[in-house]
Scaffold this active site. Structure first.
Site, PDB file in Angstrom:
ATOM      1  N   ARG A 283      45.533   7.208  84.447  1.00 40.85           N
ATOM      2  CA  ARG A 283      45.794   8.652  84.308  1.00 40.85           C
ATOM      3  C   ARG A 283      46.346   8.965  82.920  1.00 40.85           C
ATOM      4  NH1 ARG A 283      42.307   9.855  86.842  1.00 40.85           N
ATOM      5  NH2 ARG A 283      41.957   7.628  86.959  1.00 40.85           N
TER       6      ARG A 283
ATOM      7  N   GLN B 293      38.289   2.351  91.850  1.00 39.99           N
ATOM      8  CA  GLN B 293      39.088   3.532  92.166  1.00 39.99           C
ATOM      9  C   GLN B 293      38.947   3.952  93.626  1.00 39.99           C
ATOM     10  OE1 GLN B 293      39.660   6.660  89.028  1.00 39.99           O
ATOM     11  NE2 GLN B 293      37.822   5.740  88.147  1.00 39.99           N
TER      12      GLN B 293
ATOM     13  N   LYS C  61      31.747  10.677  83.681  1.00 43.41           N
ATOM     14  CA  LYS C  61      30.784  10.684  84.791  1.00 43.41           C
ATOM     15  C   LYS C  61      30.301  12.093  85.131  1.00 43.41           C
ATOM     16  CE  LYS C  61      34.225  10.722  88.527  1.00 43.41           C
ATOM     17  NZ  LYS C  61      33.947  12.085  88.990  1.00 43.41           N
ATOM     18  N   THR C  62      31.191  13.106  85.003  1.00 44.39           N
ATOM     19  CA  THR C  62      30.767  14.476  85.298  1.00 44.39           C
ATOM     20  C   THR C  62      29.707  14.921  84.304  1.00 44.39           C
ATOM     21  OG1 THR C  62      32.973  14.979  86.163  1.00 44.39           O
ATOM     22  CG2 THR C  62      31.549  16.848  85.649  1.00 44.39           C
TER      23      THR C  62
ATOM     24  N   ASP D 147      28.613  12.202  93.708  1.00 46.39           N
ATOM     25  CA  ASP D 147      29.781  11.900  92.892  1.00 46.39           C
ATOM     26  C   ASP D 147      30.791  11.122  93.735  1.00 46.39           C
ATOM     27  OD1 ASP D 147      31.555  11.897  90.794  1.00 46.39           O
ATOM     28  OD2 ASP D 147      32.207  13.963  91.072  1.00 46.39           O
ATOM     29  N   GLU D 148      31.627  10.305  93.096  1.00 47.54           N
ATOM     30  CA  GLU D 148      32.695   9.548  93.781  1.00 47.54           C
ATOM     31  C   GLU D 148      32.152   8.789  95.005  1.00 47.54           C
ATOM     32  OE1 GLU D 148      35.386   9.311  92.301  1.00 47.54           O
ATOM     33  OE2 GLU D 148      35.974  11.171  91.318  1.00 47.54           O
TER      34      GLU D 148
END
Length: 764
Positions: free
Chosen positions: A634, A252, A33-34, A217-218
C-alpha cells in the site's frame, strides 16, 4: 490506435493485444491492471473484434466498475451506459430484472443488505420459536450464505448432526420466507442467476453467444459459485462461448473468510487450457526497498504462481522498524512520526495507519485525538447503512413492494404510532394463518390494533397515490415529510445530523437519475412499458423467444426500484473510500486497492499478525502472509513497521513475541529504530528500555509485573529460549519454588505451559 497503446509497457501491451484466446494476467500490486483491462476493452472495440454489447466485464466493487466506464468513455467516442460492466451482484441484478418471470421473482423484488438479512433471520427464529442462543442469528446467516456461495440449496445439503439438520431446516424456511416477501439477499442474486442459466438452455446459449469477450478483475477473489457462473457464461472450458480474460494476483488473495478460493486461478489455467499467461511485474507505486520487502516475504509462500515486482523509481528510503514496550508507547511513536511527516509537508490524507484487528484502533485513536491530529476511521457505517437512512429506505421499499415484511416491521411503529408488540403478534398470527404478508394481513386484525395498523396502511397507500406522477427526488422529499421522520428527529437533542443525512437522500436520488440515464422528470413509479421493451426479442433455432437485456436498467426498472437496488448494492460494497483531510485508519483488509505515500503497519506480533487463528486453519499462515504483502504494497514512499512487547486487548494484557514476518524480511531493506534483540525489563541484561522513564499506565504495568514473582528467579515479561520450542516470552507464572509453572508464548510454536524446575530455559 497509437494513442490507445502508446503509454503501455511491453508486458501491458502484450496483454492488451492478445489474440482471442482465454488468458490469465498475473497483475502485481501497482502494476496498472485497471489500465490493462480498460485498454483491452477499447482495443477490442476499436479493432472491430467485438461490439460494445459483446463485452461482459466483471469487477468486485462499484468504484472499480465506475472507474472503468469513465476511462473507457475517455478512450472511445461510444456510449458506455448500456454496457455490461459491473460487479457480480450488479450484473446478476440486471439479468434477473430482465428475466424475473423465468427466475420466479416479482419484477419489483428487493435486495436485502447484510443488516436486513440478519433482521429477517432474527424474525424467522422468533416466528419458529428457535433458541437464538443455541442458534445465533449470525451463525445461521453465515451457514445460509456459505451454502449459497457453494451453489447449494437446503435440499442439496446432507447434515452431519442434529444442529446442522436444524440449520438446513432454517435455510429452507428462510428461502420460503424470502420468496413470499419478494426479496433476495446478496448471495441469492448470484445463485438464482446461476440456476436460471443452468436450467434454461436457450437463454444460456443466447448469452454465451452474445458475450464473446468476458473480462474479470480481481480473479483471485472469486468464490466457487462465481467461478461456476463465469464458466457458464463463457461456455464450459471456453469451447461454446466467449473468451475469458482473467486478471488477478494470487499473492493478494486475502478473502478466504468470505469464501474466496485462490485455487480458482490454477483451475482456470487447467480447465480453459490457458496458453497465454502474462505477468505484470513493473510496479508504478512503490520504491525499491518497499518492493524488496514484499517480494522476499511472499516468496515464503509455497502455493503461488510466482512473480517479482520491480520499479524504476529507485530504492528510496529503508523500511523503518520500531519496537515499543507497550501499545501506548507504540501509539506515542506513531504520533511523533506523523507530526514529523506533516511538518515536512505531507498531507494528512496521505498518511495511513493499518492494523490487523479493529480492536487495535482505540489506543491509536485516543493518541491522535489527544494530539489534536484529525483522523478518519474507515469501518464506520456507510451512508445507506445509517439507521435514519434505513428507516427512509424502508418507507420507499413499501411504496415499491408493500409485501416486504422486513421493511414493514422496521417502520410500522417508527416514528411511534401506538402499534405495540402485542398488535404485531396478532398481525403475525393472521399472516401465518393465511400464508400472506404482514401488509396483506392488516384487514384481518380487528379492534384497536386493527385501527392503528389500518392507519399505517392508509399512510403508505395515500403517499403512493399522491406521488404517482412525481419524479424520484420529489417522491423522496414527500416520503420524508409524510412519514414524519424529519419531524421526529427535529425533537431529538442531537437530531440535526440525522436530518442532514435524510435530506441528503434527495441529492442522492437526483445524482442517481443522472448517472443511470433516467429523465429528471420521469415519474418514480413508472415501470417498463413491457418486458420486450428492455431489449430486442431474439428467436433462436428452436423457435423460443429470448429477451435480450441489451439496454440500461432505465428501460427495465422504474426509477424507484432501481434506486432501491442501488442503495442495497452500495450498502454491501466493501471498498474503502478515503475520508477528509485527515490521517486514515483502517484494517489491512479494508486497505486493499488503496495506496498512500506513508503507511504504518502496527501490531506486528505473533498471535496478532499473523493472527492466532491462522495456526488452526489450513494454509492459514500463507493467507496471513498474503495479507502482510498487501499491507506492505500500500506504501508509495515511506513504510513503518511496529510491534509492542505488551498490549492491552479485550481487557487483558498480552505479552508478545515479534511477528515471524520480521525474520522473512531482507535486512538491507530495513532500518531498525530500536534494538532488534527483545529487551527484558527485569533480567540480568540491560537494554535501551531499562534506561527509559516509564509514565502513566506504562509505569503501573511495570510495577504489576515486578510484583509478580515466582520465587524461582523468573519473571513475567522475560524473554527466554527453549531447545525445542525456540524463543519465547513468559506471559504468566503460577505457583512458587519447585511447583512454579510458566505460561510461555513461543510465537510460531504456540503457547506452552512448562514446569520451571524441569524445563531448560535460557535467558535472552
Amino acid at each position: 490506435m497509437h494513442n490507445l497503446l502508446h503509454n503501455l509497457n511491453d508486458e501491458q501491451l502484450a496483454a492488451v493485444t492478445l489474440p482471442a484466446q482465454s488468458a490469465l494476467i498475473l497483475a502485481g500490486a501497482g502494476s496498472g491492471k485497471t489500465r490493462v483491462l480498460t485498454t483491452r476493452i477499447a482495443w477490442l472495440i476499436q479493432t472491430g473484434q467485438v461490439s460494445p454489447s459483446g463485452i461482459l466485464a466483471v469487477t468486485f466493487t462499484n468504484k472499480a466498475a465506475k472507474e472503468m466506464l469513465t476511462r473507457l468513455s475517455a478512450m472511445l467516442p461510444i456510449n458506455t451506459r448500456g454496457m455490461w460492466i459491473g460487479t457480480f451482484h450488479g450484473l446478476c441484478n440486471r439479468l434477473l430484472r430482465t428475466h424475473h418471470r423465468d427466475a420466479a421473482l416479482p419484477q419489483t423484488f428487493q435486495i436485502l443488505d447484510t443488516q436486513d438479512q440478519l433482521s429477517a433471520i432474527k424474525r424467522l427464529l422468533k416466528a419458529h420459536n428457535v433458541d437464538d442462543e443455541k442458534f445465533p442469528p449470525k451463525d445461521v446467516m453465515y451457514f445460509i450464505n456459505g451454502a449459497k456461495d457453494s451453489g447449494l440449496r437446503a435440499h442439496d445439503i446432507e447434515p452431519y448432526n442434529a444442529d446442522e439438520r436444524k440449520k438446513v431446516e432454517l435455510y429452507q424456511l428462510y428461502d420460503e420466507q424470502c420468496q413470499r416477501e419478494g426479496v433476495v439477499d446478496f448471495a441469492e442474486l448470484l445463485l438464482r442467476t446461476y440456476e436460471l442459466l443452468s436450467r434454461n438452455q436457450p437463454l444460456r446459449e443466447h448469452y454465451q453467444q452474445r458475450f464473446q469477450h468476458i473480462l474479470v478483475d480481481e480473479f483471485q477473489d472469486t468464490n466457487d459459485l462465481q467461478y461456476k457462473w463465469l464458466k457458464l457464461m463463457a461456455g464450459q472450458g471456453g469451447h461454446n462461448g466467449g473468451v475469458l480474460f482473467a486478471v488477478g494476483d494470487d499473492d493478494q488473495s486475502i478473502y478466504a473468510f468470505r469464501g474466496a478460493n485462490v485455487g480458482n486461478m490454477s483451475a482456470f489455467e487447467r480447465e480453459f487450457n490457458v496458453r497465454n499467461l502474462i505477468k505484470l511485474e513493473q510496479n508504478y507505486r512503490s520504491h525499491g526497498h518497499i518492493l524488496d520487502a514484499a517480494n522476499v516475504l511472499i516468496a515464503n509462500n509455497s502455493k503461488r504462481l510466482g512473480k517479482n515486482l520491480r520499479t524504476d523509481a529507485g530504492h528510496g528510503e529503508q523500511v523503518r522498524v520500531y519496537e515499543a514496550n507497550s501499545d501506548l508507547s507504540e501509539a506515542s511513536w506513531i504520533i511523533e512520526e506523523t507530526r514529523n511527516l506533516i511538518h515536512d509537508g505531507a498531507s494528512r490524507s496521505e498518511i495511513a495507519v493499518l492494523y490487523r484487528s479493529n480492536a487495535q484502533s482505540r489506543v491509536i485513536e485516543h493518541a491522535l485525538f489527544s494530539a489534536g491530529i484529525p483522523y478518519h476511521v474507515y469501518g464506520g457505517l456507510r451512508y445507506f447503512q445509517r439507521a435514519e437512512v434505513k428507516h427512509a429506505i424502508a418507507y420507499l421499499q413499501l411504496m415499491d413492494n408493500p409485501h416486504n415484511d422486513s421493511a414493514f416491521l422496521r417502520v410500522v411503529n417508527f416514528p411511534a404510532r401506538g402499534i405495540g408488540v402485542r398488535s404485531i403478534e396478532t398481525l403475525q398470527a393472521a399472516a401465518d394463518q393465511y400464508g400472506i404478508s404482514l401488509y396483506a394481513a392488516v384487514p384481518y386484525v380487528t379492534g384497536k390494533a386493527g385501527t392503528a395498523l389500518s392507519g399505517f396502511v392508509k399512510l403508505i397507500e395515500g403517499t403512493r397515490f399522491e406521488t404517482q406522477q412525481m419524479s424520484l427526488p420529489e417522491l423522496v422529499r414527500v416520503v420524508l415529510e409524510q412519514s414524519t421522520l424529519l419531524a421526529h428527529y427535529a425533537t431529538e437533542k442531537e437530531g440535526a445530523d440525522r436530518i442532514e443525512n435524510l435530506e441528503q437522500m434527495v441529492s442522492a436520488a437526483t445524482q442517481f437519475l443522472s448517472e443511470e440515464g433516467y429523465g429528471q422528470g420521469a415519474p418514480a413509479h413508472l415501470g417498463p412499458q413491457a418486458q420486450a421493451s428492455a431489449g430486442a426479442a431474439v428467436v433462436n433455432q428452436d423457435g423460443l423467444e429470448i429477451i435480450d437485456a441489451d439496454a440500461p436498467l432505465s428501460t427495465v426498472m422504474s426509477p424507484l426500484s432501481a434506486f432501491l437496488s442501488h442503495a442495497s448494492l452500495e450498502a454491501g460494497d466493501n471498498q474503502a473510500t478515503i475520508g477528509q483531510e485527515a490521517v486514515q485508519m483502517m484494517t489491512v483488509h479494508s486497505a486493499k486497492g488503496l495506496e498512500f505515500n506513508n503507511v504504518f503497519i502496527t501490531g506486528l506480533e505473533e498471535g496478532l499478525f499473523p493472527h492466532e487463528s491462522s495456526s488452526r486453519e489450513h494454509d492459514g499462515v500463507e493467507e496471513e502472509r498474503r495479507l502482510m504483502y498487501v499491507a506492505i504494497t500500500r506504501a508509495r514512499q515511506r513504510l513503518y513497521l511496529s510491534f509492542a512487547q505488551t498490549r492491552m486487548l479485550h481487557g487483558q494484557t498480552r505479552y508478545n513475541m515479534k511477528s515471524r514476518f520480521f525474520d522473512e524480511l531482507p535486512e538491507d531493506a530495513l532500518k531498525w529504530l530500536t534494538p532488534k534483540v527483545q529487551p527484558s525489563w527485569f533480567g540480568a541484561k540491560k537494554s535501551a528500555w531499562d534506561e527509559a522513564p516509564l509514565v502513566g499506565s506504562d509505569r503501573a504495568l511495570a510495577q504489576q509485573i515486578a510484583n509478580k514473582s515466582s520465587g524461582s528467579g523468573w519473571r513475567i515479561g522475560e524473554s527466554v529460549a527453549h531447545a525445542k520450542f525456540g524463543e519465547g516470552v513468559i506471559v504468566n507464572i503460577e505457583g512458587s519454588g519447585n511447583n512454579a509453572r510458566a505460561q510461555i508464548n513461543f510465537g510460531s510454536s504456540g503457547m506452552k505451559v512448562l514446569d520451571l524446575s524441569i524445563a531448560k530455559l535460557d535467558r535472552l
